[in-house]
Structures are given as structure tokens and as C-alpha cells.
Design a protein around this motif. Sequence first.
Motif, PDB file in Angstrom:
ATOM      1  N   ALA A  95       9.106  34.915   9.216  1.00 31.10           N
ATOM      2  CA  ALA A  95       8.915  36.277   8.719  1.00 31.10           C
ATOM      3  C   ALA A  95       8.430  36.283   7.274  1.00 31.10           C
ATOM      4  N   TYR A  96       8.878  35.318   6.499  1.00 31.30           N
ATOM      5  CA  TYR A  96       8.464  35.236   5.093  1.00 31.30           C
ATOM      6  C   TYR A  96       7.320  34.243   4.881  1.00 31.30           C
ATOM      7  N   ARG A  97       6.774  33.721   5.975  1.00 35.22           N
ATOM      8  CA  ARG A  97       5.653  32.765   5.948  1.00 35.22           C
ATOM      9  C   ARG A  97       5.972  31.564   5.054  1.00 35.22           C
ATOM     10  N   ILE A  98       7.149  31.003   5.298  1.00 35.99           N
ATOM     11  CA  ILE A  98       7.608  29.812   4.560  1.00 35.99           C
ATOM     12  C   ILE A  98       7.446  28.593   5.459  1.00 35.99           C
ATOM     13  N   VAL A  99       6.945  27.503   4.873  1.00 36.27           N
ATOM     14  CA  VAL A  99       6.695  26.277   5.628  1.00 36.27           C
ATOM     15  C   VAL A  99       7.969  25.441   5.661  1.00 36.27           C
ATOM     16  N   GLN A 100       8.364  25.002   6.854  1.00 34.73           N
ATOM     17  CA  GLN A 100       9.603  24.229   6.977  1.00 34.73           C
ATOM     18  C   GLN A 100       9.317  22.724   6.942  1.00 34.73           C
ATOM     19  N   SER A 101      10.248  22.001   6.288  1.00 40.00           N
ATOM     20  CA  SER A 101      10.172  20.541   6.179  1.00 40.00           C
ATOM     21  C   SER A 101      11.555  19.975   6.447  1.00 40.00           C
ATOM     22  N   MET A 102      11.627  18.824   7.124  1.00 45.41           N
ATOM     23  CA  MET A 102      12.918  18.196   7.429  1.00 45.41           C
ATOM     24  C   MET A 102      12.897  16.706   7.098  1.00 45.41           C
ATOM     25  N   SER A 103      14.072  16.203   6.734  1.00 44.03           N
ATOM     26  CA  SER A 103      14.213  14.780   6.423  1.00 44.03           C
ATOM     27  C   SER A 103      14.059  13.942   7.684  1.00 44.03           C
ATOM     28  N   ARG A 104      13.777  12.660   7.460  1.00 44.56           N
ATOM     29  CA  ARG A 104      13.763  11.747   8.594  1.00 44.56           C
ATOM     30  C   ARG A 104      15.189  11.543   9.098  1.00 44.56           C
ATOM     31  N   LYS A 105      15.320  11.096  10.309  1.00 44.36           N
ATOM     32  CA  LYS A 105      16.628  10.977  10.950  1.00 44.36           C
ATOM     33  C   LYS A 105      17.537  10.016  10.185  1.00 44.36           C
ATOM     34  N   GLY A 106      18.719  10.505   9.811  1.00 49.20           N
ATOM     35  CA  GLY A 106      19.723   9.674   9.147  1.00 49.20           C
ATOM     36  C   GLY A 106      19.342   9.204   7.763  1.00 49.20           C
TER      37      GLY A 106
END
Length: 392
Positions: A312-323
Motif C-alpha cells: 500500500a505504501y509502495r515499499i520494497v521488502q528485503s529479507m536476510s538469508r536463512k539463519g
Amino acid sequence: MKKRERRSFDKDFKLMVVELHKSGKSSNEISRELGIPSDMVRRWSREFAFSGDTSFAGSGKQIMTAEQKEIAQLKKALKEAEIERDILKKAGQHLLQERPQIFRFMKDHQQVFAVEKMCRVFQVSRSGYYHWLNRKPSERELKNQELRTNILEVHRLTKFRLGSPKIKKELEDRGFYISRPRVARLMKELNIRSIVQKKFKVVTTDSNHGHAISPNLLDRDFTAPRPGQKWVSDITYVRTNQGWLYLTIVMDLYDRKIIGWSMSRTMEAHRTVVAAFKMAIQNRPVNPEELIFHSDRGVQYACGEFRKLLKAYRIVQSMSRKGNCWDNAVAENFFKILKSELIYQIPNLQYDQARIEIFEFIEIWYNKKRKHSYLDYLTPEQFEKSNQSKAA
């Protein structure tokens, strides 16, 4: 010239003087009131402390055999050794220091130990000690005393959390420009230090869920030239006597400020990450399509409810690598600071108390008062205002 008559005192008189001294009166005060030397008052007090009711034998000593004399001498030697041991035990850290620090210890403990004995243990002369005691303080010593007062005040006001580098910066805010080693030396003299940080065990999030995983767009680049470019978030657990408290934070990497947070008893997304995110967007404007929101792979961040908000806010999501906790190291480091400086210092933490303490830590201490080395020893609030004025 008429020879001055030497005064003598019986045991009862000496015992009463000792009682006065034990009641809190100083040796100098007793000396003035009774007309006896102050060192005599201290000597009687020490003798009573070591010998108790057998003190002050006076002239009525019994005739001793050779064996009794030898035993008495051995007892005296043992007592001397015990006194020297006690001096060494209390003054171990002063043995390798300069004479002013040794003399300061002697001054602080002359009510406990005889000056002569301390001089022998420290291998300094009595004349040197009394010369130092009666000297006029130097300009540097007066300055050091002023610095000690301010260091103690800073140490107290910051709840004992700062080491010498940050205390140095706090002193600069007060107009004292001195080196960090000098601050460290004065702190050592005052026997103060920052709160010892306990080891912080990082517990990675369980990412065993069926939601999609976003790519790691942050890629450990924790710098941001402008606000609203990179936000990082994480959740931690705080143990209280009434159960777990779950703390979620959102930090802007631009100034390391905590712009959103939530505290809850449960781990549902709407009570943790959603609540913290909603606070963040109220406190800081969002740059659509530019802002990266980085977190671990936890289900709260991967669920549909939270992803709809980001979209809704047009924010790009990023996630860490596993563990891999290092992919979100700045957020993890905040929790390390929080737990070592606050949580681990409070025994028997209550749930409601934890909420108040954490609120104060984030909003008053961390965002407004705690200096960050990354920000050139400014607080997040100071850094933000400084850059706003430059931009204007």
C-alpha cells in the motif's frame, strides 16, 4: 626551660574515647574537645579494633617467662603481618601507581591503618606523605578535581552505561576538552566503569513457514545518505516475572533512530510488526519505490497482512538469508545494547516495569541522549537536527 609533663590516661578514659570515635566523631574533633593528639585517638581505636577488651594494658603488665615473651612477640609479629596483609588487600591496585594516588589512598585510610605502617608497605617516606598532605593543590590537581566531579555526575545521569570514549564526549558538551586516556585514568581513580556487558546470544528466527521469501536487497549495506531510504526491523524476547514481553523495533539506518516500536504479550503480526510499522510511518515520511524495508524471514514479516501494508505504501521488502543474523546486524546490535545496558541490570523484572523501562530507554535515552560512534558521537536526534540545518 621547664620540661613538659607527659599526660597519662587510664583504660576507662581510652575506652570512652574509642566509643566517641566509633559513634561518628572524627579524630580531629575529639582532639580539639579533649586536648589530645588526633593520631592518639586513631591509635587507640586501632588497638581496640584488634585487641578488644585486652587493649590498654597500661603499666600493670605481669612478669612473663621467656616462653611467654616469645609467644607475645610472635603474636605481635603475626598481628603486624595481618595489618600489612589488610593494607595490601585494600590497596593492591595502588601499588604500581604514582605517589599522588598512593598518598590519596593513605589519606582516605589513615583512620584504619597507621601512617607509619602504610609508608612501610608502599615504600614511601612519612615526610613525603605529610608534605603532600599539607601542600597547596596545583592547578592541574584542581582541574582534575573538577573533572572528577563532572565524571561522577555524568556517570550517574547516564545510569552507569558509558565508557571513557563517550564520557569524554559528554564532558566536551560541558566545555571540558581533554584526552580519552585522561578520562579513563580519572575513572580508574574513582573506581567507576561502564556497566559490564554480558554476552548476548543471538537467536535467529524460525523461518519454517509456507510464505514467500523476499530477496536480500540490503546486502549488508547499512549506510543511508537520506532518511526514508533503508529501514531495518527485528523482534526480540524479554523475560519478565509475568511471562515473555515481545519487543519489535523499526530503525532508520540514516540516523540509527528507532522510529517505530511495539511491545506485546503475543507474537501475532498485528501486535508486533504491524503496530511498529504504523508508528514508523507516522514518525517519518515514506519515499515510495525507494524505501527498502529489511528484516529476517520470520512469519510476522512474511505474512499477507504485513505485505499488504508494504504494498500500500509502495515499499520494497528485503529479507536476510536463512539463519544469517549478520544480514540484519544493526537491528541485532540495538537489542544487544538494550539487554546489556538495561534488561540484564534489573533483577526480578516485572512486566509493567519492563514496558516503562523499555519506553524510557528508546524514547529518552537511545534516541535523544546516547551518543553513537557511527554518527561521529552525536545522538540520533542531534544528527537529524544537524543535517536538517545543513540542508536548510
